[in-house]
Motif scaffolding. Structure first.
Motif, mmCIF file in Angstrom:
data_model
loop_
_atom_site.group_PDB
_atom_site.id
_atom_site.type_symbol
_atom_site.label_atom_id
_atom_site.label_comp_id
_atom_site.label_asym_id
_atom_site.label_seq_id
_atom_site.Cartn_x
_atom_site.Cartn_y
_atom_site.Cartn_z
ATOM 1 N N THR A 52 45.194 47.954 31.719
ATOM 2 C CA THR A 52 44.942 47.796 33.160
ATOM 3 C C THR A 52 45.902 46.781 33.760
ATOM 4 O O THR A 52 46.450 46.990 34.857
ATOM 5 C CB THR A 52 43.486 47.348 33.400
ATOM 6 O OG1 THR A 52 42.607 48.259 32.753
ATOM 7 C CG2 THR A 52 43.169 47.292 34.882
ATOM 8 N N GLU A 55 49.301 48.310 34.104
ATOM 9 C CA GLU A 55 49.294 49.246 35.224
ATOM 10 C C GLU A 55 49.392 48.497 36.556
ATOM 11 O O GLU A 55 50.154 48.877 37.458
ATOM 12 C CB GLU A 55 48.002 50.068 35.168
ATOM 13 C CG GLU A 55 47.979 51.241 36.119
ATOM 14 C CD GLU A 55 46.704 52.056 35.925
ATOM 15 O OE1 GLU A 55 45.933 52.141 36.902
ATOM 16 O OE2 GLU A 55 46.503 52.574 34.807
ATOM 17 N N THR A 59 52.438 48.612 39.357
ATOM 18 C CA THR A 59 52.154 48.888 40.769
ATOM 19 C C THR A 59 52.722 47.774 41.652
ATOM 20 O O THR A 59 53.305 48.044 42.713
ATOM 21 C CB THR A 59 50.634 49.004 41.000
ATOM 22 O OG1 THR A 59 50.115 50.000 40.141
ATOM 23 C CG2 THR A 59 50.328 49.368 42.444
#
Length: 164
Positions: A52, A55, A59
């Motif tokens: 996570t 990720e 982003t």
């Protein structure tokens, strides 16, 4: 311009979210190391948190690139133009005394005597007479020679302060 600001705000928010996720992951790892919990479930939980975090980090990077592109599209850089100070004229209510400098009698270039008036330059200086102010206008008439078209003018008066 608004698009660029919005993109920059999104990039900042994504970066902050990634930083928060990283801090949570670090806290969990330190708690696990401190308390010694070694179950398989917590190991999977940490792996999932790391994914996570990666990720969120990607982003944030994508949002930063989008913000840079939006800023590059909307930013206009004005060329530097130095501002030159302009001197304000003396107030109109002050009395003025007009002193005309003697005009040249012959052309300084060819020596011809066929001069005609082209214009004049007026230099104003402020002079103090006890309990009274007045403006002295030094008029230097410009003449042009009809033979060689050269411009003649009397020299500028002396000032105690240059260009003052």
């Amino acid at each position: 311009m608004v698009e660029a600001e919005l993109a920059v705000a999104r990039a900042k928010a994504s970066e902050d979210a990634a930083l928060i996720a990283h801090q949570h992951l670090t806290i969990r790892k330190l708690q696990r190391a401190l308390h010694g919990q070694s179950s398989e479930r917590s190991a999977r939980l940490h792996d999932q948190m790391e994914l996570t975090f990666e990720e969120l980090e990607s982003t944030a990077t994508e949002d930063e690139i989008a913000a840079e592109q939006a800023a590059a599209r909307t930013t206009e850089v004005a060329p530097y133009a130095p501002k030159r100070p302009t001197r304000q004229p003396f107030p109109e209510h002050l009395p003025r005394e007009r002193m005309v400098e003697p005009a040249p009698t012959a052309c300084h270039c060819c020596g011809g005597h066929r001069l005609r008036k082209l214009g004049e330059d007026i230099t104003e200086t402020l002079e103090v007479v006890p309990r009274q102010w007045k403006v002295i206008q030094h008029v230097r008439e410009k003449f042009t020679c009809r033979d060689c078209e050269a411009i003649s003018q009397a020299p500028a008066p002396f000032h105690a302060t240059p260009r003052g």
